[in-house]
Design a protein around this motif. Structure first.
Motif, short mmCIF file in Angstrom:
data_model
loop_
_atom_site.label_atom_id
_atom_site.label_comp_id
_atom_site.label_asym_id
_atom_site.label_seq_id
_atom_site.Cartn_x
_atom_site.Cartn_y
_atom_site.Cartn_z
N TYR A 476 -32.68 -44.08 -35.00
CA TYR A 476 -32.24 -43.89 -33.62
C TYR A 476 -31.08 -42.91 -33.53
O TYR A 476 -30.85 -42.30 -32.49
N ALA A 477 -30.34 -42.74 -34.65
CA ALA A 477 -29.22 -41.80 -34.64
C ALA A 477 -29.69 -40.37 -34.47
O ALA A 477 -28.93 -39.51 -34.00
N LEU A 478 -30.94 -40.08 -34.84
CA LEU A 478 -31.46 -38.72 -34.65
C LEU A 478 -31.53 -38.34 -33.19
O LEU A 478 -31.42 -37.15 -32.84
N TYR A 479 -31.70 -39.32 -32.33
CA TYR A 479 -31.89 -39.06 -30.90
C TYR A 479 -30.60 -39.23 -30.11
O TYR A 479 -30.59 -38.96 -28.90
N PRO A 482 -26.48 -35.14 -29.93
CA PRO A 482 -27.03 -34.00 -29.17
C PRO A 482 -27.20 -32.74 -30.02
O PRO A 482 -28.19 -32.02 -29.87
N GLY A 483 -26.25 -32.45 -30.90
CA GLY A 483 -26.36 -31.24 -31.69
C GLY A 483 -27.56 -31.25 -32.61
O GLY A 483 -28.32 -30.28 -32.70
N HIS A 484 -27.77 -32.36 -33.30
CA HIS A 484 -28.92 -32.47 -34.21
C HIS A 484 -30.23 -32.51 -33.44
O HIS A 484 -31.23 -31.91 -33.85
N LEU A 485 -30.24 -33.20 -32.30
CA LEU A 485 -31.46 -33.28 -31.50
C LEU A 485 -31.86 -31.93 -30.96
O LEU A 485 -33.04 -31.58 -30.93
N THR A 486 -30.89 -31.13 -30.55
CA THR A 486 -31.20 -29.82 -29.97
C THR A 486 -31.68 -28.84 -31.03
O THR A 486 -32.65 -28.11 -30.82
N PHE A 492 -39.03 -33.69 -34.79
CA PHE A 492 -39.16 -35.14 -34.61
C PHE A 492 -39.00 -35.61 -33.18
O PHE A 492 -39.36 -36.75 -32.88
N ALA A 493 -38.48 -34.80 -32.27
CA ALA A 493 -38.17 -35.29 -30.92
C ALA A 493 -39.41 -35.69 -30.15
O ALA A 493 -39.32 -36.43 -29.17
N HIS A 741 -25.35 -48.47 -19.55
CA HIS A 741 -24.95 -47.68 -20.71
C HIS A 741 -25.59 -46.30 -20.61
O HIS A 741 -26.76 -46.16 -20.31
N SER A 742 -24.80 -45.27 -20.89
CA SER A 742 -25.35 -43.91 -20.88
C SER A 742 -26.08 -43.66 -22.18
O SER A 742 -25.63 -44.03 -23.25
N ARG A 743 -27.21 -42.99 -22.05
CA ARG A 743 -27.98 -42.64 -23.22
C ARG A 743 -28.81 -41.41 -22.93
O ARG A 743 -28.96 -41.01 -21.78
#
Length: 755
Positions: A476-479, A482-486, A492-493, A741-743
């Motif tokens: 879940y940390a991958l998502y 923001p930097g890694h997700l972008t 993987f997204a 909660h913001s996500r």
């Protein structure tokens, strides 16, 4: 009004109908080759066309007889899909009062249109489907044998065509336009993390590249399927070219200066150099055995004597003038025998030469296209960064959102570079590995190693970082970063957090298929079996993992995988050792082409959906639904002011004091919540408590007002109620946004219509 508008298009429709009706049923030579060493007869040009409308022949021949005192007999063989409907031998000494015995030693150049006598019955012997089926597999062979010695003096083969082909420039432009549309859609939506368009760009191009790669195996493809597969050559970076193209000439010079000695592309049709065991020749009769032809009663010598004099004035019927202009000359007549080194074998050689690129030039062509694509990408990214810098400087002192975009731009650029590498992974891997097997030019091999390592390295590095982050932390940390997700999201997204590794099977499959295509060229049967096993493995991984965030996305990926499995399985019919007849192979090739075409159409509609087409349709439905509800209010006696004057966000008439515990943080677990922490609102006290625990994120359950008839179990919160199905309601002033909660938004929450 609609009919009146159609009248404006009537002249255009009439013009198109005239063009269609002007096309006559015809057969003409598409290539000419020597099938033995030219001894007594030299041919510079040989164009012949037969027109069904009035059974006439048009020819344009330039030939020369070079040996004196040669008397020959002529064997004429017609091969249509491996069958020999015509095979007869003529004694030329008995024709034209012996004018052709011995052969006159002079150059003969002539062009004429000759009507055939009705006594020949040629039109009755040619079925109508011959003029309609695309990529006709037929050729005529002329063999001249010395009457006294039996020595073969000349052998010429001319392939026939009816002008119809599965390779169409319009299809290339249509698929190219679809790819461009998907690219623009991906660029437009690439800033939105929940959009599917950037991820579907790879799926679309991989479909095109896979369709082209199915014709790269060592199989005896039917001509119609081979021509169909060349419609997608542009997706592999193999844009159609000519032998005199500046790029191809430059590659030729580079290869020859660096140790390359393989043949360049021919100026004529590549069909002329195809191995005679393959389509469209279909195991032709060898040149050594054609001298003893078989007499047939279909065409007699007396009928040939009745032909007009060949030296008559050149005349072309106006009906055929337009068709004759469409005939392509055979070009330089090549010598193709079983011992020739210029014969094109099945697989990569025939495919790349069919689009005008030499076998040894295939990788260098892709290399130059990759450099151009990289230059365009870097230039576009540089322009985008410059625009952000200028915009951030002009908006100083204000809410500078451009500054935030400027900080995120490097990650955005790395993501697009990764997408381009994924798109180029299939063609670069296949042709870089294939270049190593040619051993032609040391510079071409060096460049193939550099490009291959750079491409694979740029894909492996973000894959390694993603796996390391998921293992050290949680998937879940991958998502949530923001930097890694972008920057690394293209890997993987698209998938659920617990299936972040779902792209690995597909990338491994692409690499394995490239290895089989490049290094197993000696055995097509092994190639197709191994590739079929790989495709079945990819399909099994999709069925087991179901990695996508929505069911529709899983269905689409599974459908494309099933398409690849079915088409690969059908390719087994093209294995040479099976010796399947030509007509069944043609039918199977058409079936595969139809299946791939349906998949392309599906991806076309998918591109439109991801482009936002559904967003233009759904609001109209909502407007009609609201209009219907408003009309129902009027029918029930409501005033129009009740409709026009309704506030969108109604507020209570008097202020209701809120419990200070509303803004308290949520407890860590449901077990910490007790019924004593919740109070109810009553008009007497004028207070309320709205701090009830949400069972899940994005799930809201409004507090129920107290009632004297309510039981204690109904007025208290219990863990059982927390596990009940969630009920989504729109947020209201009583449920401020700060409570949730913001996500990071996900695809399946914001794009229910995309797949």
């Amino acid at each position: 009004m609609f009919v009146a508008r159609l009248r404006q298009f009537a002249p255009l429709l009439l013009g198109l109908s005239s063009l269609v009706s002007a096309r006559d049923d015809s057969l003409f030579t598409s290539s000419v080759t020597y099938c033995s060493e030219p001894d007594a007869l030299l041919i510079q040009q040989f164009d012949v066309a037969y027109f069904q409308k009035n059974s006439s022949i048009w020819f344009n021949i330039s030939a020369a007889s070079v040996q004196p005192n040669v008397s020959v007999s002529a064997n004429i063989l017609l091969n249509v899909y491996g069958m020999h409907p015509v095979n007869f031998t003529l004694d030329l000494c008995s024709l034209f009062n012996g004018a052709l015995c011995p052969l006159p030693t002079y150059n003969f150049t002539g062009s004429d249109s000759i009507p055939l006598p009705s006594s020949l019955g040629v039109s009755d012997k040619i079925p109508g489907i011959t003029f309609q089926i695309p990529d006709l597999e037929a050729y005529v062979q002329l063999s001249l044998t010395d009457v006294s010695t039996g020595e073969l003096k000349a052998c010429v083969q001319a392939t026939l065509s009816n002008g119809w082909s599965a390779h169409q420039v319009a299809v290339e432009w249509a698929t190219g336009a679809l790819g461009l549309l998907a690219l623009l859609s991906a660029i437009w939506y690439s800033l939105s993390p929940e959009a599917l368009a950037p991820y579907r760009l790879f799926d679309l191009f991989y479909l095109f590249q896979w369709a082209a790669s199915t014709a790269l195996l060592n199989l005896n493809y039917s001509s119609v399927y081979r021509a169909f597969a060349t419609n997608f050559s542009w997706a592999m970076g193999l844009f159609p070219a000519s032998a005199t193209s500046p790029i191809q000439l430059s590659i030729n010079n580079m290869r020859h200066l660096t140790g390359g000695n393989m043949a360049d592309a021919t100026s004529g049709s590549a069909v002329a150099l195809v191995n005679r065991k393959l389509s469209p020749y279909n195991a032709a009769v060898s040149a050594s055995s054609v001298g003893a032809g078989y007499q047939t009663a279909g065409i007699g010598v007396e009928s040939l004597v009745a032909l007009p004099n060949l030296t008559s004035a050149n005349y072309v019927s106006p009906t055929f003038a337009g068709s004759i202009q469409e005939l392509s000359t055979a070009g330089t007549v090549q010598l193709v025998t079983s011992s020739s080194d210029n014969v094109l074998q099945a697989g990569v050689p025939i495919y790349v030469n069919s689009v005008g690129i030499a076998t040894a030039n295939a990788f260098m062509t892709i290399f130059l296209v990759a450099l151009m694509l990289l230059a365009i990408l870097l230039a576009a990214l540089a322009v985008g960064y410059g625009i952000l810098v200028l915009a951030s400087r002009r908006s100083q002192g204000k809410v500078n959102r451009y500054l935030e975009w400027k900080q995120q731009y490097p990650a955005f650029a790395r993501a697009w570079l990764l997408r381009v590498c994924l798109v180029a992974f299939t063609p670069v891997t296949i042709f870089a590995l294939y270049q190593w097997t040619l051993k032609d030019s040391w510079l071409a091999i060096l460049l193939s190693v550099i490009l291959f390592l750079a491409l694979v390295g740029y894909i492996l590095y973000p894959s390694f970082i993603t796996l390391r982050l998921a293992i050290r932390s949680t998937p879940y940390a991958l998502y949530t970063q923001p930097g890694h997700l972008t920057s690394h999201g293209p890997l993987f997204a698209l998938y659920r957090s617990e299936r972040y590794y779902a792209s690995i099977p597909l990338l491994v499959a692409i690499f394995l298929k490239a290895i089989f295509t490049a290094f197993a060229q000696a055995n097509g049967e092994v190639q197709v079996i191994l590739i079929l096993i790989v495709e079945c493995g990819v399909l099994a991984s999709l069925l087991i993992l179901r990695p996508h965030k929505t069911r529709r996305a899983d269905v689409l990926a599974t459908y494309l995988a099933i398409t690849r499995v079915v088409c690969t399985g059908l390719l087994i019919a093209f294995v040479e050792s099976l010796n399947l007849a030509a007509i069944p192979r043609v039918a199977i090739g058409i079936v595969i082409a139809v299946i791939i075409s349906v998949a392309v159409i599906v991806m076309f509609f998918n591109t439109l959906v991801n482009l936002g087409l559904m967003k233009l349709i759904l609001p109209a439905r909502f407007r009609r639904r609201n209009q219907t509800s408003d009309e129902s209010i009027l029918e029930k006696g409501g005033d129009a002011e009740d409709i026009a004057g309704r506030p969108r966000n109604p507020t209570p008439e008097r202020n209701i004091p809120l419990d200070p515990t509303v803004n308290q943080p949520y407890p860590d677990s449901p077990s910490q919540v007790t019924a004593d922490e919740h109070s109810t609102y009553s008009e007497e006290s004028g207070s309320t408590t709205l701090g009830s625990l949400l069972p899940r994120r994005w799930s809201f359950q409004p507090s129920q007002p107290p009632s004297h008839s309510r039981t204690p179990s109904q007025s208290q919160y219990s863990p059982t109620n927390a596990s009940s199905p969630r009920q989504s309601i729109p947020p209201s002033p009583l449920y401020p946004q700060s409570q949730s909660h913001s996500r990071q938004p996900t695809i399946d929450e914001h794009s229910p219509m995309a797949f």
